[in-house]
Enzyme design. Structure first.
Site, PDB file in Angstrom:
ATOM      1  N   TYR A 129       0.829  -1.218   0.000  1.00 31.94           N
ATOM      2  CA  TYR A 129       0.000   0.000   0.000  1.00 31.94           C
ATOM      3  C   TYR A 129       0.859   1.263   0.000  1.00 31.94           C
ATOM      4  CZ  TYR A 129      -4.201  -2.737   0.139  1.00 31.94           C
ATOM      5  OH  TYR A 129      -5.209  -3.617  -0.219  1.00 31.94           O
ATOM      6  N   ARG A 145       1.387   1.879  -3.610  1.00 25.72           N
ATOM      7  CA  ARG A 145       0.162   2.416  -4.242  1.00 25.72           C
ATOM      8  C   ARG A 145       0.011   3.901  -3.885  1.00 25.72           C
ATOM      9  NH1 ARG A 145       1.076  -1.693  -5.354  1.00 25.72           N
ATOM     10  NH2 ARG A 145       1.794  -0.458  -7.085  1.00 25.72           N
ATOM     11  N   GLN A 201     -15.659   3.061  -5.314  1.00 26.80           N
ATOM     12  CA  GLN A 201     -14.957   1.887  -4.777  1.00 26.80           C
ATOM     13  C   GLN A 201     -13.461   2.160  -4.744  1.00 26.80           C
ATOM     14  OE1 GLN A 201     -16.824  -1.873  -6.735  1.00 26.80           O
ATOM     15  NE2 GLN A 201     -17.409  -0.148  -8.004  1.00 26.80           N
ATOM     16  N   ASN A 202     -13.054   3.284  -5.296  1.00 24.49           N
ATOM     17  CA  ASN A 202     -11.621   3.574  -5.398  1.00 24.49           C
ATOM     18  C   ASN A 202     -11.064   4.107  -4.080  1.00 24.49           C
ATOM     19  OD1 ASN A 202     -11.979   2.836  -7.997  1.00 24.49           O
ATOM     20  ND2 ASN A 202     -11.974   4.920  -8.830  1.00 24.49           N
ATOM     21  N   VAL A 203      -9.814   3.758  -3.828  1.00 20.91           N
ATOM     22  CA  VAL A 203      -9.155   4.243  -2.622  1.00 20.91           C
ATOM     23  C   VAL A 203      -8.249   5.434  -2.943  1.00 20.91           C
ATOM     24  CG1 VAL A 203      -9.327   2.029  -1.429  1.00 20.91           C
ATOM     25  CG2 VAL A 203      -7.306   2.493  -2.820  1.00 20.91           C
ATOM     26  N   ASP A 204      -8.192   5.821  -4.212  1.00 19.16           N
ATOM     27  CA  ASP A 204      -7.418   7.016  -4.572  1.00 19.16           C
ATOM     28  C   ASP A 204      -8.216   8.272  -4.223  1.00 19.16           C
ATOM     29  OD1 ASP A 204      -9.039   8.025  -6.846  1.00 19.16           O
ATOM     30  OD2 ASP A 204      -8.348   6.240  -7.926  1.00 19.16           O
ATOM     31  N   HIS A 248     -14.539   1.533  -0.028  1.00 18.90           N
ATOM     32  CA  HIS A 248     -13.464   0.586   0.282  1.00 18.90           C
ATOM     33  C   HIS A 248     -12.273   1.219   0.966  1.00 18.90           C
ATOM     34  CE1 HIS A 248     -15.213  -2.192  -3.087  1.00 18.90           C
ATOM     35  NE2 HIS A 248     -15.870  -2.282  -1.963  1.00 18.90           N
ATOM     36  N   THR A 282     -16.423   0.164 -13.672  1.00 22.15           N
ATOM     37  CA  THR A 282     -16.382  -0.905 -12.666  1.00 22.15           C
ATOM     38  C   THR A 282     -16.901  -2.201 -13.270  1.00 22.15           C
ATOM     39  OG1 THR A 282     -17.356  -1.734 -10.592  1.00 22.15           O
ATOM     40  CG2 THR A 282     -18.549   0.046 -11.695  1.00 22.15           C
TER      41      THR A 282
HETATM   42  P1  OAD Z   1     -12.156  -3.890 -11.743  1.00 25.50           P
HETATM   43  O1  OAD Z   1     -10.709  -4.004 -12.036  1.00 25.50           O
HETATM   44  O2  OAD Z   1     -12.886  -5.110 -11.317  1.00 25.50           O
HETATM   45  O3  OAD Z   1     -12.905  -3.349 -13.020  1.00 25.50           O
HETATM   46  C1  OAD Z   1     -12.426  -2.224 -13.694  1.00 25.50           C
HETATM   47  C2  OAD Z   1     -13.368  -1.930 -14.813  1.00 25.50           C
HETATM   48  O4  OAD Z   1     -12.893  -0.747 -15.445  1.00 25.50           O
HETATM   49  C3  OAD Z   1     -13.437  -3.020 -15.886  1.00 25.50           C
HETATM   50  O5  OAD Z   1     -14.804  -3.358 -16.114  1.00 25.50           O
HETATM   51  C4  OAD Z   1     -12.797  -2.383 -17.111  1.00 25.50           C
HETATM   52  O6  OAD Z   1     -13.420  -2.764 -18.322  1.00 25.50           O
HETATM   53  C5  OAD Z   1     -13.056  -0.906 -16.828  1.00 25.50           C
HETATM   54  N1  OAD Z   1     -12.128   0.027 -17.501  1.00 25.50           N
HETATM   55  C6  OAD Z   1     -10.835  -0.144 -17.839  1.00 25.50           C
HETATM   56  N2  OAD Z   1     -10.351   0.974 -18.437  1.00 25.50           N
HETATM   57  C7  OAD Z   1     -11.375   1.866 -18.454  1.00 25.50           C
HETATM   58  C8  OAD Z   1     -11.512   3.206 -18.921  1.00 25.50           C
HETATM   59  N3  OAD Z   1     -10.487   3.864 -19.491  1.00 25.50           N
HETATM   60  N4  OAD Z   1     -12.720   3.821 -18.783  1.00 25.50           N
HETATM   61  C9  OAD Z   1     -13.761   3.174 -18.200  1.00 25.50           C
HETATM   62  N5  OAD Z   1     -13.680   1.913 -17.739  1.00 25.50           N
HETATM   63  C10 OAD Z   1     -12.507   1.268 -17.863  1.00 25.50           C
HETATM   64  O7  OAD Z   1     -12.330  -2.712 -10.676  1.00 25.50           O
HETATM   65  P2  OAD Z   1     -13.560  -2.386  -9.721  1.00 25.50           P
HETATM   66  O8  OAD Z   1     -14.851  -2.765 -10.356  1.00 25.50           O
HETATM   67  O9  OAD Z   1     -13.374  -0.999  -9.252  1.00 25.50           O
HETATM   68  O10 OAD Z   1     -11.730  -3.655  -3.781  1.00 25.50           O
HETATM   69  O11 OAD Z   1     -13.267  -3.377  -8.537  1.00 25.50           O
HETATM   70  C11 OAD Z   1     -14.062  -3.366  -7.404  1.00 25.50           C
HETATM   71  C12 OAD Z   1     -13.263  -3.673  -6.182  1.00 25.50           C
HETATM   72  O12 OAD Z   1     -12.550  -4.892  -6.319  1.00 25.50           O
HETATM   73  C13 OAD Z   1     -12.170  -2.670  -5.885  1.00 25.50           C
HETATM   74  O13 OAD Z   1     -12.629  -1.545  -5.181  1.00 25.50           O
HETATM   75  C14 OAD Z   1     -11.190  -3.444  -5.088  1.00 25.50           C
HETATM   76  C15 OAD Z   1     -11.189  -4.685  -5.929  1.00 25.50           C
HETATM   77  O14 OAD Z   1     -10.631  -5.786  -5.484  1.00 25.50           O
HETATM   78  C16 OAD Z   1     -10.905  -3.666  -2.726  1.00 25.50           C
HETATM   79  O15 OAD Z   1      -9.710  -3.468  -2.796  1.00 25.50           O
HETATM   80  C17 OAD Z   1     -11.623  -3.949  -1.450  1.00 25.50           C
END
Ligand code: OAD
Length: 225
Positions: A48, A51, A81-84, A99, A166
């Protein structure tokens, strides 16, 4: 508004599920679970720290800034859901981190004791006021998501929902869309959007956030939708 890793992708932060099941070369269970912290807190802390260090090298992108513009006409609430902190740095006002937050640490004996981290490094020996080691203020897999209660209320009150970048695979976050009224228009912006045929009034835009969010925001501001 529900945002995920994809909205920060064009700022240079890697998403979770786009790279071979590994997250920055680590298996999720080695760095993002409470068990991992108990087994190897040095590795987790360093992961972390890296990150957080990266966060100082990136800036918000067009999608983050477009959401700020939306506030001139709408009451905008961002559930991320982002930690940034890219929504904050772009200037959005109402942000709920489901998160956790990279730039904060919390006590390992009292979850209510949360502190800002100065700089990028959390170290062994950084203690809370009760004398226990500080940990990253991150919701790890298997841990409760306290902010889901406020997020659910926001979802129930929403007149329009934007879901951006997401995979909608991680619960309880992904379930929030089910609390938004059937009548409310919903937009899902993601080049690889996960099918959600059970959701009423959903328009899927298979595009990147940097491209699609600014134009959707313009249309919403101009009432063209
Ligand atoms: P994911 O990595 O699961 O999904 C990211 C999504 O972003 C995918 O569906 C990609 O297609 C999309 N993507 C990629 N580039 C993009 C762009 N330029 N514009 C728009 N979309 C794009 O990430 P999350 O859904 O955020 O939790 O994941 C959810 C949670 O799972 C996170 O918060 C984290 C993770 O494990 C924890 O750390 C607790």
């Amino acid at each position: 508004m529900l945002t995920g890793a994809g909205i920060s992708a064009e700022s240079g932060i890697k998403t979770f599920r786009d790279a071979d099941g590994l997250w920055e070369d680590h298996r999720i269970e080695d760095v993002a679970t409470y068990d991992a912290w108990v087994r190897n807190s040095d590795l987790v802390m360093e992961f972390y720290n890296q990150r957080r260090k990266q966060l100082y090298e990136v800036i918000p992108n067009a999608a983050h800034y477009a959401l700020v513009k939306l506030e001139s006409k709408f009451d905008v609430y961002i559930i991320t859901q982002n930690v940034d902190d890219l929504h904050e740095r772009a200037g959005s006002k109402n942000i709920l981190h489901l998160h956790g937050e990279l730039k904060k640490a919390r006590s390992t004996v009292d979850p209510n004791l949360v502190y800002p981290i100065e700089g990028w490094e959390l170290k062994k020996g950084n203690l809370c006021q009760k004398g226990s080691q500080l940990r990253p203020h991150i919701v790890w897999f298997g841990e409760p998501v306290p902010a889901i209660i406020d997020a659910t209320s926001l979802a129930q009150e929403a007149d329009i929902l934007l879901v951006i970048g997401t995979s909608m695979l991680v619960y309880p976050a992904a379930g929030l869309i089910n609390y938004v009224h059937d009548r409310a228009p919903k937009y899902y912006i993601d080049p690889k959007a996960t099918p959600m045929n059970y959701v009423r009034n959903l328009k899927v835009l298979n595009e990147t956030a940097g491209k699609a969010v600014p134009s959707l925001v313009e249309e919403l501001l101009n009432n063209n939708l």
